[in-house]
Write a protein that holds these residues in place. Structure first.
Motif, mmCIF file in Angstrom:
data_model
loop_
_atom_site.group_PDB
_atom_site.id
_atom_site.type_symbol
_atom_site.label_atom_id
_atom_site.label_comp_id
_atom_site.label_asym_id
_atom_site.label_seq_id
_atom_site.Cartn_x
_atom_site.Cartn_y
_atom_site.Cartn_z
ATOM 1 N N TYR A 47 0.845 -1.208 0.000
ATOM 2 C CA TYR A 47 0.000 0.000 0.000
ATOM 3 C C TYR A 47 0.874 1.250 0.000
ATOM 4 O O TYR A 47 0.579 2.230 -0.700
ATOM 5 C CB TYR A 47 -0.913 0.008 1.218
ATOM 6 C CG TYR A 47 -1.864 1.189 1.237
ATOM 7 C CD1 TYR A 47 -3.037 1.167 0.484
ATOM 8 C CD2 TYR A 47 -1.581 2.328 1.985
ATOM 9 C CE1 TYR A 47 -3.906 2.240 0.478
ATOM 10 C CE2 TYR A 47 -2.438 3.418 1.970
ATOM 11 C CZ TYR A 47 -3.604 3.369 1.225
ATOM 12 O OH TYR A 47 -4.453 4.448 1.209
ATOM 13 N N PHE A 48 1.955 1.206 0.763
ATOM 14 C CA PHE A 48 2.868 2.349 0.801
ATOM 15 C C PHE A 48 3.547 2.549 -0.555
ATOM 16 O O PHE A 48 3.659 3.676 -1.049
ATOM 17 C CB PHE A 48 3.923 2.144 1.894
ATOM 18 C CG PHE A 48 4.925 3.260 1.984
ATOM 19 C CD1 PHE A 48 4.586 4.482 2.540
ATOM 20 C CD2 PHE A 48 6.220 3.089 1.501
ATOM 21 C CE1 PHE A 48 5.510 5.518 2.613
ATOM 22 C CE2 PHE A 48 7.148 4.107 1.557
ATOM 23 C CZ PHE A 48 6.791 5.329 2.125
ATOM 24 N N LEU A 49 3.998 1.445 -1.162
ATOM 25 C CA LEU A 49 4.713 1.546 -2.438
ATOM 26 C C LEU A 49 3.803 1.973 -3.580
ATOM 27 O O LEU A 49 4.137 2.863 -4.365
ATOM 28 C CB LEU A 49 5.362 0.200 -2.774
ATOM 29 C CG LEU A 49 6.530 -0.247 -1.891
ATOM 30 C CD1 LEU A 49 6.985 -1.647 -2.269
ATOM 31 C CD2 LEU A 49 7.698 0.727 -2.006
ATOM 32 N N VAL A 50 2.649 1.316 -3.688
ATOM 33 C CA VAL A 50 1.760 1.560 -4.821
ATOM 34 C C VAL A 50 0.797 2.713 -4.559
ATOM 35 O O VAL A 50 0.613 3.592 -5.406
ATOM 36 C CB VAL A 50 0.962 0.276 -5.169
ATOM 37 C CG1 VAL A 50 0.041 0.519 -6.352
ATOM 38 C CG2 VAL A 50 1.914 -0.872 -5.458
ATOM 39 N N ARG B 32 -1.295 5.457 -6.908
ATOM 40 C CA ARG B 32 -2.290 4.705 -7.666
ATOM 41 C C ARG B 32 -3.282 4.037 -6.725
ATOM 42 O O ARG B 32 -2.983 3.758 -5.584
ATOM 43 C CB ARG B 32 -1.618 3.653 -8.549
ATOM 44 C CG ARG B 32 -0.664 4.246 -9.585
ATOM 45 C CD ARG B 32 -0.022 3.161 -10.420
ATOM 46 N NE ARG B 32 0.890 3.720 -11.412
ATOM 47 C CZ ARG B 32 1.607 2.989 -12.247
ATOM 48 N NH1 ARG B 32 1.505 1.662 -12.217
ATOM 49 N NH2 ARG B 32 2.423 3.565 -13.107
ATOM 50 N N GLY B 33 -4.464 3.778 -7.240
ATOM 51 C CA GLY B 33 -5.477 3.114 -6.434
ATOM 52 C C GLY B 33 -6.518 4.094 -5.940
ATOM 53 O O GLY B 33 -6.217 5.256 -5.657
ATOM 54 N N ASP B 34 -7.771 3.612 -5.811
ATOM 55 C CA ASP B 34 -8.851 4.465 -5.336
ATOM 56 C C ASP B 34 -8.945 4.397 -3.827
ATOM 57 O O ASP B 34 -8.043 3.882 -3.150
ATOM 58 C CB ASP B 34 -10.170 4.061 -5.991
ATOM 59 C CG ASP B 34 -10.461 2.568 -5.809
ATOM 60 O OD1 ASP B 34 -9.955 1.978 -4.834
ATOM 61 O OD2 ASP B 34 -11.191 1.996 -6.643
ATOM 62 N N PRO C 148 -3.691 -10.191 -11.122
ATOM 63 C CA PRO C 148 -4.208 -8.904 -10.625
ATOM 64 C C PRO C 148 -4.207 -8.844 -9.097
ATOM 65 O O PRO C 148 -5.259 -8.796 -8.458
ATOM 66 C CB PRO C 148 -5.628 -8.861 -11.192
ATOM 67 C CG PRO C 148 -6.030 -10.297 -11.279
ATOM 68 C CD PRO C 148 -4.771 -11.053 -11.635
ATOM 69 N N ILE C 149 -3.020 -8.857 -8.531
ATOM 70 C CA ILE C 149 -2.879 -8.855 -7.070
ATOM 71 C C ILE C 149 -2.714 -7.441 -6.549
ATOM 72 O O ILE C 149 -3.440 -6.998 -5.649
ATOM 73 C CB ILE C 149 -1.679 -9.726 -6.648
ATOM 74 C CG1 ILE C 149 -1.913 -11.173 -7.076
ATOM 75 C CG2 ILE C 149 -1.465 -9.645 -5.135
ATOM 76 C CD1 ILE C 149 -0.702 -12.055 -6.968
ATOM 77 N N ILE C 150 -1.768 -6.700 -7.123
ATOM 78 C CA ILE C 150 -1.543 -5.316 -6.696
ATOM 79 C C ILE C 150 -2.001 -4.336 -7.772
ATOM 80 O O ILE C 150 -1.831 -3.133 -7.628
ATOM 81 C CB ILE C 150 -0.061 -5.070 -6.355
ATOM 82 C CG1 ILE C 150 0.823 -5.308 -7.580
ATOM 83 C CG2 ILE C 150 0.375 -5.950 -5.197
ATOM 84 C CD1 ILE C 150 2.294 -4.985 -7.351
ATOM 85 N N TRP C 151 -2.588 -4.841 -8.837
ATOM 86 C CA TRP C 151 -3.115 -3.982 -9.900
ATOM 87 C C TRP C 151 -4.405 -4.598 -10.436
ATOM 88 O O TRP C 151 -4.634 -5.792 -10.311
ATOM 89 C CB TRP C 151 -2.101 -3.823 -11.042
ATOM 90 C CG TRP C 151 -1.559 -5.118 -11.567
ATOM 91 C CD1 TRP C 151 -0.471 -5.805 -11.088
ATOM 92 C CD2 TRP C 151 -2.089 -5.918 -12.625
ATOM 93 N NE1 TRP C 151 -0.289 -6.966 -11.796
ATOM 94 C CE2 TRP C 151 -1.266 -7.056 -12.753
ATOM 95 C CE3 TRP C 151 -3.167 -5.771 -13.498
ATOM 96 C CZ2 TRP C 151 -1.496 -8.046 -13.687
ATOM 97 C CZ3 TRP C 151 -3.394 -6.761 -14.444
ATOM 98 C CH2 TRP C 151 -2.563 -7.877 -14.532
#
Length: 258
Positions: A49-52, A58-60, A186-189
């Motif tokens: 979560y910190f990285l992405v 990125r991410g909602d 589709p784990i982190i994306w």
């Protein structure tokens, strides 16, 4: 085949013992012990979560929930695959002395990691509560999705445990194979971010269907892709039956290779 299954049923106490001993051995020398079953998936979510989410932006708003579902499902898959490759080799000294159905050993590895996955679901539930994501009635499909993933991993475990006896290098290759599998799932994306000409990667990836199904019932309140899940479950059962038959006919080869 029937005799082999009866022998496995007679050894069900051994199967239960191996599952319990495998769970105890994981964190036997750690200070936090079984608490790692909860802490490990939680730390994985926080890191990604910190990285992405933070660094890459990125991410909602529900990205943390999206992430924890994918990582918990992935953790069960990756650990089951990696540990099952060594399942028979690990007990080679016992196998040489006493007859035991060899299929028991990879099965126990997958079941042990299923227990870990169950604790991961606690973390998923915690994130759902914290971020106010309420599953709908579609959550009734959750046990079915878990069953499909279990069957899928049992089929892979039986295959890898047998092959690893004769091709010892497979264990080294798994590190790279699982890394590729991680980034093509589709784990982190979100799978929808792939260009159209790469969507076939998700279509042929069983784990992609499983992870998307978890998110459908836990996050999006939609019915999962039942056709894909049912097909994967049936195919997995077919492979499990085939591998059990193959084990029953080739146990002597395993003894010789050990």
């Amino acid at each position: 085949m029937k005799t082999y299954l009866e022998e496995m049923f007679k050894r069900r106490d051994l199967l239960i013992y191996l599952v319990k001993s495998g769970l105890k051995a994981e964190h036997r020398n750690s200070y936090l012990g079984y608490f790692w079953w909860l802490l490990d998936p939680l730390l994985g979510v926080l890191i990604y979560y910190f990285l992405v989410g933070v660094i890459l932006g990125r991410g909602d708003e529900d990205f943390a929930v999206f992430l924890v579902i994918g990582l918990v499902a992935w953790r069960w898959s990756s650990t089951a695959v990696n540990t099952s490759a060594k399942a028979i080799l690990k007990y080679s000294s016992i196998i040489k002395q006493v007859y035991l159905p060899k299929a028991i050993f990879p099965i126990t590895r997958t079941l042990s990691q299923f227990v870990n996955f169950s604790f991961g679901l606690v973390i998923v539930a915690l994130f759902l509560v914290i971020f106010g994501v309420m599953p709908g009635w579609q959550i009734i499909f959750l046990p079915f999705i878990i069953l499909v993933q279990l069957l899928f991993l049992l089929a892979i475990s039986l295959f890898l445990a047998y092959v690893s006896i004769f091709v010892r290098d497979i264990d080294n290759l798994l590190t790279h194979i699982t890394r590729i599998w991680f980034y093509t799932s589709p784990i982190i994306w979100a799978g929808g971010r792939l260009p159209d000409h790469y969507q076939w990667v998700l279509q042929i990836n069983p784990l992609a269907h499983i992870i998307n199904a978890y998110r459908d019932v836990l996050m999006y309140q939609t019915i999962p892709g039942l056709t894909a899940l049912l097909s994967l479950g049936i195919i997995s059962i077919g492979f499990i039956a085939f591998f059990l038959y193959y084990y029953s006919k080739n146990e002597y080869k395993i003894i010789k290779a050990l």
